[in-house]
Write a protein that holds these residues in place. Sequence first.
Motif, PDB file in Angstrom:
ATOM      1  N   ALA A  38       0.560  -1.416   0.149  1.00 27.48           N
ATOM      2  CA  ALA A  38       0.093   0.364   0.141  1.00 27.48           C
ATOM      3  C   ALA A  38       1.315   1.423  -0.127  1.00 27.48           C
ATOM      4  CB  ALA A  38      -0.926  -0.085   1.220  1.00 27.48           C
ATOM      5  N   SER A  39       0.298   2.263  -0.483  1.00 27.53           N
ATOM      6  CA  SER A  39       1.071   3.680  -0.969  1.00 27.53           C
ATOM      7  C   SER A  39       0.759   4.016   0.707  1.00 27.53           C
ATOM      8  CB  SER A  39       0.680   4.905  -1.614  1.00 27.53           C
ATOM      9  OG  SER A  39       0.980   4.562  -3.033  1.00 27.53           O
ATOM     10  N   SER A  40       0.068   3.767   1.525  1.00 31.29           N
ATOM     11  CA  SER A  40      -0.023   4.204   2.595  1.00 31.29           C
ATOM     12  C   SER A  40      -0.714   3.358   3.511  1.00 31.29           C
ATOM     13  CB  SER A  40      -1.143   5.617   2.873  1.00 31.29           C
ATOM     14  OG  SER A  40      -0.928   6.313   4.248  1.00 31.29           O
ATOM     15  N   THR A  65       5.120 -10.432   3.925  1.00 36.99           N
ATOM     16  CA  THR A  65       6.488  -9.590   3.495  1.00 36.99           C
ATOM     17  C   THR A  65       5.195  -7.989   3.718  1.00 36.99           C
ATOM     18  OG1 THR A  65       7.375 -10.562   2.373  1.00 36.99           O
ATOM     19  CG2 THR A  65       6.900  -8.446   1.652  1.00 36.99           C
ATOM     20  N   VAL A  66       5.101  -6.541   3.729  1.00 39.94           N
ATOM     21  CA  VAL A  66       4.453  -5.814   4.087  1.00 39.94           C
ATOM     22  C   VAL A  66       5.769  -4.250   3.473  1.00 39.94           C
ATOM     23  CG1 VAL A  66       3.745  -3.685   5.306  1.00 39.94           C
ATOM     24  CG2 VAL A  66       3.147  -6.348   6.388  1.00 39.94           C
ATOM     25  N   GLN A  67       5.231  -3.969   2.113  1.00 40.34           N
ATOM     26  CA  GLN A  67       5.640  -2.946   1.412  1.00 40.34           C
ATOM     27  C   GLN A  67       4.905  -1.974   1.787  1.00 40.34           C
ATOM     28  OE1 GLN A  67       5.762  -5.056  -2.330  1.00 40.34           O
ATOM     29  NE2 GLN A  67       7.727  -6.608  -1.715  1.00 40.34           N
ATOM     30  N   ALA A  68       5.070  -0.733   2.297  1.00 44.40           N
ATOM     31  CA  ALA A  68       4.524   0.258   2.013  1.00 44.40           C
ATOM     32  C   ALA A  68       5.286   1.856   2.314  1.00 44.40           C
ATOM     33  CB  ALA A  68       4.221   0.233   3.303  1.00 44.40           C
ATOM     34  N   GLY A  69       4.786   2.790   1.748  1.00 40.75           N
ATOM     35  CA  GLY A  69       5.134   3.779   1.628  1.00 40.75           C
ATOM     36  C   GLY A  69       5.299   4.662   3.235  1.00 40.75           C
TER      37      GLY A  69
END
Length: 206
Positions: A38-40, A65-69
């Motif tokens: 997510a972006s946020s 796995t977490v990918q975020a802005g």
Amino acid sequence: GNAGSVVVNAGTLSLQDHGTISTDTLGPGNGGSVLVSASSLSLSSDAEISATSGLQATGSAGNITVQAGNLTLSTNSIIASNTFGVGNAGNVNVTATELTLSTNGVISASTLGSGKGGDVNIAVSDHLTMADATSDLAAVTNGSGNSGNVTVSAGSLTIGPGASIVADTAAAGNAGVVSVTVAGNIAITGARDELTGISSRADPGS
């Protein structure tokens, strides 16, 4: 059989009031992986992203796995892979531009049994803030299995009173290695009678 994976992609994602994204195993099959992008992304008020191997399970928990802005965890929220039995915990991998932990926001991998605890890998390109007590990045064992390692990289790092980056054992298992790499400034503000900072430790009775 094995549990399937859970994949969530969003522009803005908010989990609150016990909101959960999770995979579990309670038997011989392995738990599925969890991927959240997510972006946020914000977790608050007892929200969680988790992967668990239960007490009677022989299968291992999945990886997270977490990918975020922007990523924030607050008010008893967690991202965690846990094992309570002989199965291994999964690894927890978080990549973010900015990461803020506050009011018992925790990212962890733990074992309470004979299974091995997972590794916690955190990569923050800008600022990592751990605001206050028990806002932790942790690999923990309370069983005979060894804890995993904690690896953190950040552009800058602020650790407030009572917050910690820690590999910990409170039982027969060994604590893991803690590695922290920061391109810019590190600021650590201590607190009387509270663990604050960066450590690998063995508690009394371990």
